[in-house]
Design a protein around this motif. Structure first.
Motif, short mmCIF file in Angstrom:
data_model
loop_
_atom_site.label_atom_id
_atom_site.label_comp_id
_atom_site.label_asym_id
_atom_site.label_seq_id
_atom_site.Cartn_x
_atom_site.Cartn_y
_atom_site.Cartn_z
N HIS A 1 0.82 -1.21 0.00
CA HIS A 1 0.00 0.00 0.00
C HIS A 1 0.85 1.26 0.00
O HIS A 1 0.44 2.32 -0.44
CB HIS A 1 -0.91 -0.03 1.24
CG HIS A 1 -1.86 1.11 1.35
ND1 HIS A 1 -2.83 1.38 0.40
CD2 HIS A 1 -2.02 2.05 2.32
CE1 HIS A 1 -3.53 2.44 0.78
NE2 HIS A 1 -3.05 2.87 1.93
N ALA B 1 3.20 -0.90 -8.76
CA ALA B 1 1.79 -1.01 -8.35
C ALA B 1 0.92 -1.33 -9.56
O ALA B 1 0.13 -0.51 -10.03
CB ALA B 1 1.33 0.28 -7.67
N ASN C 1 -3.88 -1.74 -5.24
CA ASN C 1 -2.46 -1.58 -5.56
C ASN C 1 -1.94 -2.59 -6.57
O ASN C 1 -0.74 -2.62 -6.86
CB ASN C 1 -1.63 -1.60 -4.29
CG ASN C 1 -1.91 -0.39 -3.40
OD1 ASN C 1 -2.44 -0.53 -2.31
ND2 ASN C 1 -1.58 0.80 -3.89
N SER D 1 -0.93 4.12 -4.39
CA SER D 1 -1.81 4.79 -3.44
C SER D 1 -1.79 6.29 -3.68
O SER D 1 -0.78 6.87 -4.07
CB SER D 1 -1.36 4.49 -2.00
OG SER D 1 -1.53 3.12 -1.70
#
Length: 383
Positions: free
Chosen positions: A184, A257, A324, A329
């Motif tokens: 995250h 991500a 993610n 994020s």
């Protein structure tokens, strides 16, 4: 010598481990994020650090071959893990084969770091989620030595740390198995330890836990005593983490991500399981999403199947439930304000001011959850 742009640095420490003259050291910014600094007088301009830095362009990403929902059939192993216990199972198998495991330790004094374990009794030190950046320190060099000695090595870390180990080694190794965790974002340790000190005044060895089977709680244990235990809905550090208030700059633009992964296997929670396609099993004890990304990862997963409950799912379902696996994020709108306030007022005051709206929302959500739980208990009593 500039190794990479500061906002791209992930703090993986590959450059420090690889520098032939040890002229790279660690420095911190105002809120404690770690970066690297080159001693220009000692630097020999070999540019090895620049060449191996994953932030300068890491392309060895793997498209997942298979996707599973899974958990360990060992009840104790399942209960003691954050979700499905897959990392614990793979760690146990690696050590049973005479190998070693590297991962983030939950036991710390003034630093959260990656450690090397080679016995089954030490596996609990690596269990559980840690919502803070772990320092890899000199582990990459130790991994290289272990591989040279012919040992099987399991390395568990965030995607950027996995990219760091491959970059440091200059490629893959037949005896190296990597697990990247769906991440995250990482806050700096300085903020977390300041928060802990504000709550406990304990400076000795402690065990940190951020997850329990019944929810998200920050728990601090000292000498087998729980000295702090607070729900993520009411803990200031946890709220800041959840809302992306104080991640690294690289986290907000993370190149990892997405659904293409750095590790042989990717592990995380299987959020959204069953929403697209029915899943007819109880998931209250936790279930892992497992992305098998390479032939080596596939062989490792195949070797675990007799010890697992597993069901093949679609990659689209995993991506839909895990933000993610689609995108980095988001940066909190008050991040810059927090950075400015922190140097003057410290963590508590800066975080409370910058998270005002979030604190209210989380408090209401927490009270609603308590109310729903109370209603369920009353219903059971009446029943």
């Amino acid at each position: 010598m500039k190794i990479c742009d500061t906002q791209d640095c992930t703090g993986c420490f590959a450059c420090i481990n690889r520098c032939p003259v040890s002229c790279i050291s660690v420095t911190q910014n105002g809120i404690g994020h770690v970066y690297v600094k080159v001693d220009e007088e000692r630097c020999i301009n070999c540019v090895i650090c620049r060449k191996i830095c994953p932030a300068n362009g890491y392309e060895a990403l793997n498209k997942p071959m298979d996707t599973y929902a899974a958990w360990s059939l060992d009840e104790n192993e399942h209960k003691s893990s954050s979700s499905g216990g897959l990392a614990t199972l793979l760690s146990r198998k690696t050590i049973a084969q005479g190998g070693v495991v590297y991962g983030c330790s939950s036991v710390c004094t003034d630093q959260v770091k990656h450690i090397r374990i080679d016995c089954l009794d030490d596996i609990p030190k690596l269990q559980g989620s840690k919502y803070v950046q772990s320092y890899t320190n000199d582990t990459y060099g130790n991994v290289k030595k272990d591989l040279k000695d012919g040992l099987k090595v399991l390395f568990i870390g965030t995607p950027c740390q996995i990219a760091g180990i491959y970059s440091f080694l200059g490629g893959d190794d037949d005896n190296l198995l990597t697990i990247d965790l769906i991440c995250h974002g990482v806050p700096p340790q300085k903020l977390m330890f300041e928060h802990i000190k504000n709550k406990t005044e304990i400076n000795q060895e402690k065990t940190l836990s951020f997850r329990e089977k019944n929810g998200y709680y920050l728990k601090i244990i000292h000498e087998n005593n729980v000295i702090y235990h607070k729900s993520s809905l009411f803990d200031l550090y946890y709220i800041g983490f959840s809302k992306g208030l104080f991640f690294r700059d690289s986290c907000y633009q993370c190149q990892y991500a997405n659904k293409n992964r750095t590790g042989d296997i990717t592990l995380g929670d299987f959020w959204g399981l069953g929403k697209q396609i029915p899943f007819k099993h109880d998931i209250k004890s936790g279930v892992s999403v497992v992305l098998v990304n390479t032939a080596k990862g596939k062989a490792a997963f195949e070797g675990c199947k007799k010890d697992l409950f597993f069901e093949e799912r679609t990659l689209d379902e995993a991506v839909a439930g895990n933000y993610n696996l689609r995108s980095p994020s988001a940066k909190h709108p008050n991040t810059e304000k927090f950075i400015g306030m922190y140097g003057i007022h410290g963590f508590d005051k800066a975080a409370r001011e910058c998270l005002k709206k979030d604190i209210i929302k989380y408090k209401i959500l927490g009270l609603l959850q308590k109310s729903n739980l109370a209603m369920k208990i009353v219903g059971r009593i009446k029943g």
